[in-house]
Design a protein around this motif. Sequence first.
Motif, PDB file in Angstrom:
ATOM      1  N   HIS A  85       3.860  -5.176   0.147  1.00  0.00           N
ATOM      2  CA  HIS A  85       2.599  -5.781  -0.276  1.00  0.00           C
ATOM      3  C   HIS A  85       2.184  -6.709   0.856  1.00  0.00           C
ATOM      4  O   HIS A  85       3.007  -7.488   1.346  1.00  0.00           O
ATOM      5  CB  HIS A  85       2.781  -6.580  -1.569  1.00  0.00           C
ATOM      6  CG  HIS A  85       3.221  -5.730  -2.712  1.00  0.00           C
ATOM      7  ND1 HIS A  85       4.543  -5.366  -2.890  1.00  0.00           N
ATOM      8  CD2 HIS A  85       2.524  -5.141  -3.707  1.00  0.00           C
ATOM      9  CE1 HIS A  85       4.632  -4.596  -3.957  1.00  0.00           C
ATOM     10  NE2 HIS A  85       3.426  -4.429  -4.468  1.00  0.00           N
ATOM     11  N   HIS A 107      -1.506  -3.559  -1.965  1.00  0.00           N
ATOM     12  CA  HIS A 107      -0.307  -2.813  -2.364  1.00  0.00           C
ATOM     13  C   HIS A 107      -0.175  -1.534  -1.531  1.00  0.00           C
ATOM     14  O   HIS A 107      -1.153  -0.823  -1.329  1.00  0.00           O
ATOM     15  CB  HIS A 107      -0.402  -2.426  -3.850  1.00  0.00           C
ATOM     16  CG  HIS A 107      -0.259  -3.588  -4.772  1.00  0.00           C
ATOM     17  ND1 HIS A 107       0.685  -3.619  -5.767  1.00  0.00           N
ATOM     18  CD2 HIS A 107      -0.917  -4.764  -4.870  1.00  0.00           C
ATOM     19  CE1 HIS A 107       0.593  -4.761  -6.433  1.00  0.00           C
ATOM     20  NE2 HIS A 107      -0.380  -5.466  -5.900  1.00  0.00           N
ATOM     21  N   HIS A 135       6.219  -3.473  -8.989  1.00  0.00           N
ATOM     22  CA  HIS A 135       5.466  -4.474  -8.222  1.00  0.00           C
ATOM     23  C   HIS A 135       5.938  -5.908  -8.467  1.00  0.00           C
ATOM     24  O   HIS A 135       5.177  -6.853  -8.266  1.00  0.00           O
ATOM     25  CB  HIS A 135       3.954  -4.404  -8.493  1.00  0.00           C
ATOM     26  CG  HIS A 135       3.327  -3.088  -8.230  1.00  0.00           C
ATOM     27  ND1 HIS A 135       3.062  -2.634  -6.961  1.00  0.00           N
ATOM     28  CD2 HIS A 135       2.909  -2.120  -9.076  1.00  0.00           C
ATOM     29  CE1 HIS A 135       2.491  -1.441  -7.044  1.00  0.00           C
ATOM     30  NE2 HIS A 135       2.400  -1.100  -8.309  1.00  0.00           N
TER      31      HIS A 135
END
Length: 152
Positions: A85, A107, A135
């Motif tokens: 990221h 992302h 994530h």
Amino acid sequence: MKNRSADALALSRSLLVAAALATACVAPGAFAGPTPAPANAYAYIGYPNDGQTVPAGKPFKVWFGLRYMGVAPRGVKFPNTGHHHLLIDVDLPPMDQEIPSDRNHLHYGAGETETMLELPPGKHTIQLLMGDDKHIPHNPPVYSKKITIYVK
């Protein structure tokens, strides 16, 4: 009687110091995601370099580096892997929550290790943060040094 008060005060201070030390020792792990990462893993930005000037009005390459971990696409849960990221002009997000997805938190869930980026003229910061299959930052979090670049 006076000694008891002094002893009680000293004991109270000792307990407060012990509680503060215990909290400091536990805090880093308590505020990280559930997915373990190797303790020696780290991310870095291979290009551009800290303090570098890049040309305005056209995309420039950002190259992601990672040591002692592997890269896997989002949704793939495999030990010691994650995906990049790129954080632009922001501080690190909370380490126990999903990394936001917006113009400041990009992302790379397909497992990319570089990107082309175009930023408006001015001073900017960029930083990498690894996320797990959902994530969420690893435990311990794996991130790069925040670097400053200039777009002119």
